[in-house]
Design a protein around this motif. Sequence first.
Motif, PDB file in Angstrom:
ATOM      1  N   ALA A  31       0.619  -1.095  -0.011  1.00 59.77           N
ATOM      2  CA  ALA A  31      -0.005  -0.021  -0.011  1.00 59.77           C
ATOM      3  C   ALA A  31       1.067   1.256   0.150  1.00 59.77           C
ATOM      4  O   ALA A  31       1.772   1.357   0.649  1.00 59.77           O
ATOM      5  CB  ALA A  31      -0.921   0.090   1.282  1.00 59.77           C
ATOM      6  N   ASP A  32       0.552   2.288  -0.827  1.00 59.73           N
ATOM      7  CA  ASP A  32       1.431   3.514  -0.940  1.00 59.73           C
ATOM      8  C   ASP A  32       0.573   4.583  -1.529  1.00 59.73           C
ATOM      9  O   ASP A  32      -0.369   4.205  -2.362  1.00 59.73           O
ATOM     10  CB  ASP A  32       2.949   3.122  -1.644  1.00 59.73           C
ATOM     11  CG  ASP A  32       3.878   4.217  -1.128  1.00 59.73           C
ATOM     12  OD1 ASP A  32       3.573   5.273  -0.560  1.00 59.73           O
ATOM     13  OD2 ASP A  32       4.919   4.081  -1.805  1.00 59.73           O
ATOM     14  N   ASP A  33       1.063   5.686  -1.675  1.00 57.82           N
ATOM     15  CA  ASP A  33       0.431   6.820  -2.344  1.00 57.82           C
ATOM     16  C   ASP A  33       0.683   6.619  -3.773  1.00 57.82           C
ATOM     17  O   ASP A  33       0.241   7.520  -4.444  1.00 57.82           O
ATOM     18  CB  ASP A  33       0.915   8.264  -1.648  1.00 57.82           C
ATOM     19  CG  ASP A  33       2.403   8.417  -1.691  1.00 57.82           C
ATOM     20  OD1 ASP A  33       3.064   7.570  -2.656  1.00 57.82           O
ATOM     21  OD2 ASP A  33       3.020   9.289  -1.275  1.00 57.82           O
ATOM     22  N   ASP A 624       0.752  -0.896   7.121  1.00 55.59           N
ATOM     23  CA  ASP A 624       0.023  -1.030   5.885  1.00 55.59           C
ATOM     24  C   ASP A 624      -1.133  -1.706   6.150  1.00 55.59           C
ATOM     25  O   ASP A 624      -0.895  -2.917   6.458  1.00 55.59           O
ATOM     26  CB  ASP A 624       0.998  -1.692   4.716  1.00 55.59           C
ATOM     27  CG  ASP A 624       2.189  -0.770   4.289  1.00 55.59           C
ATOM     28  OD1 ASP A 624       2.050   0.314   4.603  1.00 55.59           O
ATOM     29  OD2 ASP A 624       3.136  -1.293   3.713  1.00 55.59           O
ATOM     30  N   GLY A 625      -2.203  -1.405   5.683  1.00 54.96           N
ATOM     31  CA  GLY A 625      -3.437  -2.057   5.826  1.00 54.96           C
ATOM     32  C   GLY A 625      -3.998  -2.287   7.315  1.00 54.96           C
ATOM     33  O   GLY A 625      -5.011  -2.741   7.610  1.00 54.96           O
ATOM     34  N   ALA A 626      -3.293  -1.610   8.341  1.00 53.24           N
ATOM     35  CA  ALA A 626      -3.556  -1.754   9.646  1.00 53.24           C
ATOM     36  C   ALA A 626      -5.109  -0.895   9.910  1.00 53.24           C
ATOM     37  O   ALA A 626      -5.436   0.076   9.555  1.00 53.24           O
ATOM     38  CB  ALA A 626      -2.724  -1.213  10.789  1.00 53.24           C
ATOM     39  N   THR A 627      -5.847  -1.505  10.694  1.00 53.72           N
ATOM     40  CA  THR A 627      -7.253  -0.944  10.811  1.00 53.72           C
ATOM     41  C   THR A 627      -7.385  -0.664  12.317  1.00 53.72           C
ATOM     42  O   THR A 627      -8.423   0.077  12.777  1.00 53.72           O
ATOM     43  CB  THR A 627      -8.304  -2.134  10.525  1.00 53.72           C
ATOM     44  OG1 THR A 627      -8.118  -3.200  11.278  1.00 53.72           O
ATOM     45  CG2 THR A 627      -8.277  -2.307   8.957  1.00 53.72           C
ATOM     46  N   SER A 628      -6.502  -0.837  13.352  1.00 52.85           N
ATOM     47  CA  SER A 628      -6.596  -0.436  14.750  1.00 52.85           C
ATOM     48  C   SER A 628      -5.093  -0.107  15.223  1.00 52.85           C
ATOM     49  O   SER A 628      -4.105  -0.466  14.414  1.00 52.85           O
ATOM     50  CB  SER A 628      -7.106  -1.351  15.490  1.00 52.85           C
ATOM     51  OG  SER A 628      -6.518  -2.708  15.386  1.00 52.85           O
ATOM     52  N   GLY A 747      -2.795  17.895  10.391  1.00 46.93           N
ATOM     53  CA  GLY A 747      -4.121  17.241   9.912  1.00 46.93           C
ATOM     54  C   GLY A 747      -3.836  15.657   9.988  1.00 46.93           C
ATOM     55  O   GLY A 747      -2.522  15.376   9.560  1.00 46.93           O
ATOM     56  N   SER A 748      -4.733  14.947   9.913  1.00 51.45           N
ATOM     57  CA  SER A 748      -4.691  13.488   9.644  1.00 51.45           C
ATOM     58  C   SER A 748      -4.956  13.065   8.375  1.00 51.45           C
ATOM     59  O   SER A 748      -5.462  13.551   7.416  1.00 51.45           O
ATOM     60  CB  SER A 748      -5.517  12.708  10.679  1.00 51.45           C
ATOM     61  OG  SER A 748      -6.776  12.871  10.642  1.00 51.45           O
ATOM     62  N   GLY A 749      -4.421  11.771   8.029  1.00 53.40           N
ATOM     63  CA  GLY A 749      -4.395  11.318   6.551  1.00 53.40           C
ATOM     64  C   GLY A 749      -3.565  10.046   6.303  1.00 53.40           C
ATOM     65  O   GLY A 749      -2.374  10.331   6.794  1.00 53.40           O
ATOM     66  N   ASP A 750      -4.101   9.039   6.141  1.00 55.75           N
ATOM     67  CA  ASP A 750      -3.068   7.583   5.922  1.00 55.75           C
ATOM     68  C   ASP A 750      -2.542   7.849   4.454  1.00 55.75           C
ATOM     69  O   ASP A 750      -2.989   7.503   3.537  1.00 55.75           O
ATOM     70  CB  ASP A 750      -3.757   6.350   5.956  1.00 55.75           C
ATOM     71  CG  ASP A 750      -2.970   5.256   5.804  1.00 55.75           C
ATOM     72  OD1 ASP A 750      -1.858   5.538   5.770  1.00 55.75           O
ATOM     73  OD2 ASP A 750      -3.569   4.185   5.873  1.00 55.75           O
ATOM     74  N   ARG A 751      -1.288   8.182   4.572  1.00 54.89           N
ATOM     75  CA  ARG A 751      -0.596   8.579   3.249  1.00 54.89           C
ATOM     76  C   ARG A 751      -0.272   7.217   2.315  1.00 54.89           C
ATOM     77  O   ARG A 751      -0.358   7.127   1.301  1.00 54.89           O
ATOM     78  CB  ARG A 751       0.784   9.176   3.254  1.00 54.89           C
ATOM     79  CG  ARG A 751       1.527   9.466   2.246  1.00 54.89           C
ATOM     80  CD  ARG A 751       1.854  10.735   1.981  1.00 54.89           C
ATOM     81  NE  ARG A 751       2.395  11.133   0.706  1.00 54.89           N
ATOM     82  CZ  ARG A 751       2.442  12.269   0.214  1.00 54.89           C
ATOM     83  NH1 ARG A 751       2.459  13.534   1.005  1.00 54.89           N
ATOM     84  NH2 ARG A 751       2.946  12.617  -1.240  1.00 54.89           N
ATOM     85  N   ALA A 752      -0.152   6.084   3.258  1.00 54.63           N
ATOM     86  CA  ALA A 752      -0.024   4.855   2.318  1.00 54.63           C
ATOM     87  C   ALA A 752      -1.415   4.353   1.881  1.00 54.63           C
ATOM     88  O   ALA A 752      -1.195   3.431   1.089  1.00 54.63           O
ATOM     89  CB  ALA A 752       0.494   3.920   3.685  1.00 54.63           C
ATOM     90  N   SER A 753      -2.421   4.755   2.191  1.00 55.89           N
ATOM     91  CA  SER A 753      -3.853   4.316   1.499  1.00 55.89           C
ATOM     92  C   SER A 753      -4.631   5.628   0.940  1.00 55.89           C
ATOM     93  O   SER A 753      -5.524   5.788   1.503  1.00 55.89           O
ATOM     94  CB  SER A 753      -4.533   3.562   2.664  1.00 55.89           C
ATOM     95  OG  SER A 753      -3.933   2.483   3.013  1.00 55.89           O
ATOM     96  N   PRO A 754      -4.139   6.359  -0.078  1.00 53.12           N
ATOM     97  CA  PRO A 754      -4.782   7.585  -0.423  1.00 53.12           C
ATOM     98  C   PRO A 754      -6.012   7.423  -1.111  1.00 53.12           C
ATOM     99  O   PRO A 754      -6.867   8.195  -1.141  1.00 53.12           O
ATOM    100  CB  PRO A 754      -3.809   8.034  -1.268  1.00 53.12           C
ATOM    101  CG  PRO A 754      -3.059   6.950  -1.995  1.00 53.12           C
ATOM    102  CD  PRO A 754      -2.736   6.002  -0.578  1.00 53.12           C
ATOM    103  N   LEU A 755      -6.572   6.160  -1.518  1.00 48.70           N
ATOM    104  CA  LEU A 755      -7.587   5.801  -2.115  1.00 48.70           C
ATOM    105  C   LEU A 755      -8.930   5.244  -1.175  1.00 48.70           C
ATOM    106  O   LEU A 755      -9.990   5.132  -1.427  1.00 48.70           O
ATOM    107  CB  LEU A 755      -7.405   4.689  -3.294  1.00 48.70           C
ATOM    108  CG  LEU A 755      -6.432   4.974  -4.342  1.00 48.70           C
ATOM    109  CD1 LEU A 755      -6.585   3.937  -5.549  1.00 48.70           C
ATOM    110  CD2 LEU A 755      -6.808   6.539  -4.817  1.00 48.70           C
TER     111      LEU A 755
END
Length: 957
Positions: A31-33, A624-628, A747-755
Motif C-alpha cells: 500500500a502506498d501513495d 500497511d493496511g492496519a485498521t487499529s 491534519g490526519s490522513g493515511d498517506r499509505a492508503s490514499p484511495l
Amino acid sequence: MNTFQSYRLSHRAVLLGLLLGAASASLSVLADDIEIYLHEPTDPVPPNVLFVLDESGSMSSGSPSRRDRQEDAMRTLINDSDMDNVNAAMLGYTTDTGNNGPLFLRALSGNFALIGTNRSNFINAADDLETRSYTPTVKAMEAAVDWFRRDRTFTDANGFATTSPIAGTAADNWCRPNHMVVLTDGLPNSNSLTDGGAYGLDSYENSTCVSDETSQFQNGRCAREIARYAFNTDLEPSDAWQGTQNIVTHTIGFDTTDDGLENFMRSISDAGGGSYYPATSTADLISAFTSIVVEAQQSIPYAYTAPVIPFNQDNAAVSGDRIFVPLLVPEGETFWKGNLKSYTITTVTSNGETSIVLRDANGQSIINDSFEFISSQDHWGSGNDDGDPLVGGAASHMLAAGSRNIYTNVNADTSVPLSDSTNRVHRNNTLITNALLNVGTDATRTEVLDWISWQDALNVHEGEMGAPIHTQPSVVDYPGGHSVVYLPTSEGVLEAIDADTGQELWAFMPSDLLDDIQTLKNNNESTVPHYGLDGPLTVYESGNRTMAIFGMRRGGHSYYLLDITDRLNPLFVTQISDPDPSSSGSDYDTLGQTWSKPLLARMYVSGSVTDVLVFGGGYDPDQDGATSRVDDDQGNGIYIIQASDGTFIRRISNSTSNVSGMNNSIPSDVLPFDVNRNGTLDRLYAADVGGRIIRIDIPEDGTSSLSGGVIADINSSTSLPYRRFFNTPEVGYYNRGGRQYLAVLIGSGDRASPLDQTMTDQFYMIKDPNVWAAPTSYVTVNYSDLYDATDNLIQDGSDSQKLQAQADLSEASGWRMDLEHSGEKSLSKAVLYNYAVLFTTYSAERSGELASCEARGAVGTSRFYTVNMTSAAAMFDGLGGSEGTLDGNDRSRLLSMVGMPPTPTLVFPEVLTDDSQTGGQTGVSVLGSVVKAMVGLEEVNEWPLQLIPIWWEEVIP
C-alpha cells in the motif's frame, strides 16, 4: 559555497522563496501513495505460481530435517490469508531408486488452483512431501515449463496429466503473471548422457546447452537454457493474449554453503529473470517464499492508462532565476523512468497584480491552467518535448561518452574518493564481485555492470534516468560559477547534474544496492516500482564542508552520508543503518524505512555546541493496511546524529530516554525548536502514525537529562476511528488577555492508503500551555478534550450557540474539525501566518469498474483551507462561498490542479517604486503591501501585509 538554512525560520521578502520550501512528508501487496498513479481492479487477477520442491534423500538430513522445515514453511505460507488469491501448484522431484533409476516427479497438489478455496488440499500436499533419492533438477525444470505450456502435456510418476494454468478467456487472463520457484538442497545430478536418453539433456528448444563449472557440467547442463527460454518466450503468441506469457524463475538454495550450488542456482535465476534466495531455517524459507509470492502478485502487466503528473512546488528546487523540476512516468514495470528539467522562473505584473510564471528556453509557458505540463523546450533540451516528461532534460544527456562516472563504496577506506577506480561501478573493478551483485556467472556480472555503466552493446540504458518518485532536488553553488543539482532516484543512485549543461557529472550507488541492478535490468512487470533511493535529501554545511545525506523511503532502512565539498570527487562518509537486522542491540535496531528528512540544528553535546542532524525513526511497513492501533517495533523513536560524520549521539525512545508513549513509527519530519532564539536546540515536536503528538525538551546547557512525553493523542479511545499522522506539526504562539499557549497544528490522513474512502479525517489545533520551559509532567490531551468545530457554530450558529461555542472552546484543550468530503485527507504540512492556518487536502476516487486486466490512475480532488487558529472559523469572505457573508463555506476552495497538492506557501511580492518612495532611485524593488498565499503556482488568497517577523513566537502578534 552556499550557506544552507538550518531549522530556524527567517522572514525574507523574496518573491521566489515560495519554491524553496521543504518537501511535504511522504511516505504488502504494497500500500502506498503511488496508488494515485496506478491502481488495479478491486479484485486483481491471481498470479500462477508453481513450487518445484526437492524430495531427494538428503532432505532427510538435519534436525529438524530439511523436509520438515520445508513442510513447515509451506504450511505457514499456505495458511497466510494473503495467499488466497494465488493460483498455485506443487511439483515434487527426485529419482526413484537411485542415480540410474527412473525419474520420480509428482504433481503433489494436482493441477493449479486458488489457495484460498483449496487450502486443505495444499496443506495435505505439503504434508505429503517425501525424501527418496537423487536430485534431477534439470529434468524437473523441463517438466515444470511443460506444465505451463498448452502445447505440451506433462504426466507425473503416478500417471497424472497436468493442465496448463494459462487458460480461460484471454481478455480476463492475459495479464496473469507466471512464476516458478525451484528449491534444492544439493547439486544437480541424474542428467548425465551416460545414464541414458531418459536423463540426458544437452540441448533445449534448438539451443545447445553450455557445459561449464557454473552449470556443474553435464549434471546441471541446460538448466540455464530452460530458464532463459521460459523467460524470453511468449508461450501464447496469439493477438488475443496481449503482452508476453512468459515464466519468471526464482531459485532457493536450502541449507547449504556449497559455492558451486550457490553459483548454479544464481545462474538459473539470472537467466530466468527472477531472484536467488539462500535459506537455512524455516523462517528463511518462509521469507523467501513470501518475497517471491509478493513479487508475483505485484507483477501483473495490466493494460495501463498513464495519469497526468502536475507541477508540484514541493518537489522543485530554485537557484537564481532557474527552477529545476523533477518529473516521472509511472509504468506497469519495475523500473520507473524519470527526468530533471531546467526552466526559468520569473514574474509578470499586469494591472497591478504580480504573478509567478514558469518559462521554457523560448520564453513560453510550460503549464496550462490545470497546472499540467504542455509541449515546451527546457534549457537542457534540443527541441520541444511534446509534453513528454522523458524527452529533453538531464535524461537526454545521459549518453556514454567513453563511460559513465558511476561510483559505489566498496573500498573500505573512506579517505579514498568515490571517483577512484576502486570505487567505480565498472567491469574492471574486481572489488565488485559476483556475490555483491548476487549473480551466478562472470558473464552475467559483465552484463549487469555494462548495463548500469552505459557500456552494453545495445546501449539500452543510455538516455534513461530513474524516477524521482518522492524525492526533491537540491542545488549547490560552487566556486568558479559552477552549480550542481543533486537528486536521488529509483535507479538507486544519487545523481549529480551540472546545472548549466544538464550533464550527469557522476552518480553514486550504495554498495548494498548493487544486487538490485539485475532487477532493474530485467524490468519485469510490476504494479509497484523499484524504489531505490526514494527518500529525502538534505544538503548542508558543517565545519567548512558541504555534506549530503539521503534516505530510501520504501527502498530500505538506511541513510547515506557523503562529503560533496569537491563537486567532482565526492567522499563516502558513512551509512546509517542497523548493521545486523537479525539481532537487536545496535543503535539503529529499530530504524524503520527512512522517510523522515534529517534537519540541521545546533545543540550541546558533551559540553560543546555541535552541529547535529535530527530525524524521525521512520515508517514501519506493518502499518500497511492496519485498521487499529498496535505498537510498532520499527521507527518509534527520534534520532540525533553528528552532522560532520554521522556519529550516533542518541535515540530518543521509550527504551533509551526518560520518555514514555513513543509506541508508533515517526515517518514525518521532526520540528526542531529554538525557543529563546539563542541558536541552540531546546525542543522538538513530532507526530507518529498512531495519532500522537510528542514533545521533547532538551536542556540547553547539556548538563541535564532531556525529558519528554505525549502531549496529545487523537486515538485515546479504542472506540475511535484509527486516524494517523504523516505530517510534521506546525506550531504558533498565542498570547492575549493574560492567556498564552503554543498552538500545535496538524491534519490526519493515511498517506499509505490514499484511495481509502472509509475514514473521516480531521484537522487539529492542540494547546500546549508550557511555552517557555519543560513541564514538570507531560499531560496528554485526549480526543474528548478537543472542541468539535466542524459545524462552525462560533461563526454560523445562533446567538446562543455562538456564546456556548465560545465558552466551550475557551475551556477545551484545542479543537478538531472534520474534513467533510469523502476520502479527504490532509497530506501536507500546515502553514501559519497572522492567525491564518493554511493547509491543503486531497481526496482520491477509484476509477469506475475496471476490467480484470486493466489499471489506471485515480481521479482526485484537491482543496485549499484557511481557518482561524483559535477557532477553526473562516477568515476570508468569498474564499469558497458567495461574497458578502463570512461563513463555514469560506473555509476552503477547490484547486484547479490534479493530484496531491503541495504545501501552501506565503509570498511577499516586491513592487517597483517611483522616485518619491526611494529618494530618486527609480525602479528599486521594495516590499509590497500584500501577502499572497499560493499552492504551487495557483494563487489562492491575498490579504494586507503586516510587517511581523516569522520567528515562531512572533507569528501571532
